[in-house]
Write a protein that holds these residues in place. Structure first.
Motif, mmCIF file in Angstrom:
data_model
loop_
_atom_site.group_PDB
_atom_site.id
_atom_site.type_symbol
_atom_site.label_atom_id
_atom_site.label_comp_id
_atom_site.label_asym_id
_atom_site.label_seq_id
_atom_site.Cartn_x
_atom_site.Cartn_y
_atom_site.Cartn_z
ATOM 1 N N VAL A 1 0.697 -0.958 0.120
ATOM 2 C CA VAL A 1 -0.375 -0.299 -0.060
ATOM 3 C C VAL A 1 0.822 0.841 0.104
ATOM 4 N N GLU A 2 1.563 1.170 0.958
ATOM 5 C CA GLU A 2 3.128 2.710 0.778
ATOM 6 C C GLU A 2 2.855 2.866 -0.600
ATOM 7 N N LEU A 3 4.065 1.471 -1.125
ATOM 8 C CA LEU A 3 4.916 1.691 -2.361
ATOM 9 C C LEU A 3 3.184 2.328 -3.640
ATOM 10 N N MET A 4 2.293 1.714 -3.510
ATOM 11 C CA MET A 4 1.442 2.269 -4.086
ATOM 12 C C MET A 4 0.781 3.011 -4.189
ATOM 13 N N ILE A 5 1.034 4.253 -2.573
ATOM 14 C CA ILE A 5 0.948 5.635 -2.564
ATOM 15 C C ILE A 5 1.850 6.456 -3.272
ATOM 16 N N VAL A 6 3.377 5.801 -2.940
ATOM 17 C CA VAL A 6 4.135 6.948 -3.391
ATOM 18 C C VAL A 6 3.956 6.329 -5.072
ATOM 19 N N ILE A 7 3.909 5.174 -5.956
ATOM 20 C CA ILE A 7 4.102 5.804 -7.087
ATOM 21 C C ILE A 7 2.669 6.485 -7.487
ATOM 22 N N ILE A 8 1.466 6.662 -6.996
ATOM 23 C CA ILE A 8 0.022 7.527 -7.659
ATOM 24 C C ILE A 8 0.848 9.167 -7.272
ATOM 25 N N ILE A 9 1.090 9.015 -6.157
ATOM 26 C CA ILE A 9 2.212 10.798 -6.206
ATOM 27 C C ILE A 9 3.450 10.867 -6.928
ATOM 28 N N LEU A 10 3.954 10.253 -7.719
ATOM 29 C CA LEU A 10 5.048 10.227 -8.348
ATOM 30 C C LEU A 10 3.947 10.455 -9.529
ATOM 31 N N ALA A 11 3.177 9.218 -10.341
ATOM 32 C CA ALA A 11 2.461 9.249 -11.754
ATOM 33 C C ALA A 11 1.599 11.389 -11.836
ATOM 34 N N ILE A 12 0.873 11.255 -10.329
ATOM 35 C CA ILE A 12 0.118 12.770 -10.469
ATOM 36 C C ILE A 12 1.482 13.880 -10.624
ATOM 37 N N LEU A 13 2.518 14.136 -9.818
ATOM 38 C CA LEU A 13 3.250 15.261 -10.355
ATOM 39 C C LEU A 13 3.933 15.030 -11.533
ATOM 40 N N THR A 14 4.158 14.145 -12.217
ATOM 41 C CA THR A 14 4.909 13.621 -13.755
ATOM 42 C C THR A 14 3.236 14.299 -14.300
ATOM 43 N N ALA A 15 2.420 14.052 -14.705
ATOM 44 C CA ALA A 15 1.465 14.264 -15.055
ATOM 45 C C ALA A 15 0.942 16.068 -14.808
ATOM 46 N N ILE A 16 1.126 16.906 -13.553
ATOM 47 C CA ILE A 16 1.538 17.499 -13.561
ATOM 48 C C ILE A 16 2.506 18.720 -14.901
ATOM 49 N N ALA A 17 3.760 18.463 -14.526
ATOM 50 C CA ALA A 17 4.976 18.795 -15.439
ATOM 51 C C ALA A 17 5.451 18.455 -16.665
ATOM 52 N N VAL A 18 4.612 17.918 -16.630
ATOM 53 C CA VAL A 18 5.139 17.337 -18.352
ATOM 54 C C VAL A 18 4.256 18.275 -19.645
ATOM 55 N N PRO A 19 2.847 18.716 -19.191
ATOM 56 C CA PRO A 19 2.323 19.292 -19.926
ATOM 57 C C PRO A 19 2.895 21.011 -19.919
ATOM 58 N N SER A 20 3.247 21.283 -18.740
ATOM 59 C CA SER A 20 3.886 22.792 -18.490
ATOM 60 C C SER A 20 5.165 22.531 -19.603
ATOM 61 N N TYR A 21 6.651 21.633 -19.543
ATOM 62 C CA TYR A 21 7.561 21.504 -19.756
ATOM 63 C C TYR A 21 7.213 21.851 -21.495
ATOM 64 N N MET A 22 6.332 20.936 -22.265
ATOM 65 C CA MET A 22 5.945 20.652 -23.559
ATOM 66 C C MET A 22 5.294 22.881 -24.410
ATOM 67 N N VAL A 23 5.101 23.140 -23.364
ATOM 68 C CA VAL A 23 4.598 24.107 -23.197
ATOM 69 C C VAL A 23 5.522 25.202 -23.328
ATOM 70 N N LEU A 24 6.316 25.462 -22.411
ATOM 71 C CA LEU A 24 7.525 25.939 -22.700
ATOM 72 C C LEU A 24 8.579 25.949 -22.955
ATOM 73 N N ARG A 25 8.954 24.607 -23.888
ATOM 74 C CA ARG A 25 9.653 24.428 -24.909
ATOM 75 C C ARG A 25 8.943 24.417 -26.337
ATOM 76 N N ASN A 26 7.570 24.795 -26.385
ATOM 77 C CA ASN A 26 7.479 25.390 -27.738
ATOM 78 C C ASN A 26 6.888 26.259 -27.229
ATOM 79 N N ARG A 27 7.596 27.172 -26.751
ATOM 80 C CA ARG A 27 7.715 28.531 -26.746
ATOM 81 C C ARG A 27 8.837 28.838 -26.856
#
Length: 140
Positions: free
Chosen positions: A18-44
């Motif tokens: 359960v602890e490992l799954m929670i950590v993986i879910i938190i990392l997935a959420i952070l990645t889902a937030i960061a990747v689109p922002s990175y793509m927008v900045l790279r395009n600019r």
């Protein structure tokens, strides 16, 4: 006392599933937030790089026009050859190297009849176009 000692120190340490799954879910959420922002900045950054390259090409074309009283005629290949060739009197080239491709890897589009020219980069949204030295950014 012996029973308490065994209970405290004989217990295996580690993470539960359960602890490992929670950590993986938190990392997935952070990645889902960061990747689109990175793509927008790279395009600019690519848009800014394309505008800068195109302004440099336009400056070289204006220098060529000042010396030759005409812009290079033809397509992008002819323009690149003219700008990389020696200037009037056998001097340095007008621009070397002339970028043939935009930051996305697609070729710049150049057309000229000798008196006017159009240089465009249509790989982007917005479209970046230079017509006779004037930068125009249009949204389709």
């Amino acid at each position: 006392m012996k029973k308490l000692y065994r209970r405290l120190y004989s217990r295996e340490e580690g993470f539960t599933l359960v602890e490992l799954m929670i950590v993986i879910i938190i990392l997935a959420i952070l990645t889902a937030i960061a990747v689109p922002s990175y793509m927008v900045l790279r395009n600019r950054a690519r848009i800014a790089a394309a505008q800068s390259e195109m302004k440099n090409i336009a400056t070289a074309l204006e220098m060529y026009n000042a010396d030759q009283d005409a812009y290079p005629t033809g397509d992008a290949t002819a323009m690149i050859a003219a700008l990389q060739g020696p200037s009037v009197g056998g001097g340095d080239p007008y621009m070397s190297p002339v970028p043939a491709n935009d930051p996305w890897g697609n070729p710049y589009v150049y057309t000229s009849n000798g008196t006017t020219y159009t240089l465009s980069c249509t790989s982007t949204t917005p479209n970046i176009v230079i017509i006779d030295g004037q930068l125009q950014v249009t949204t389709p």
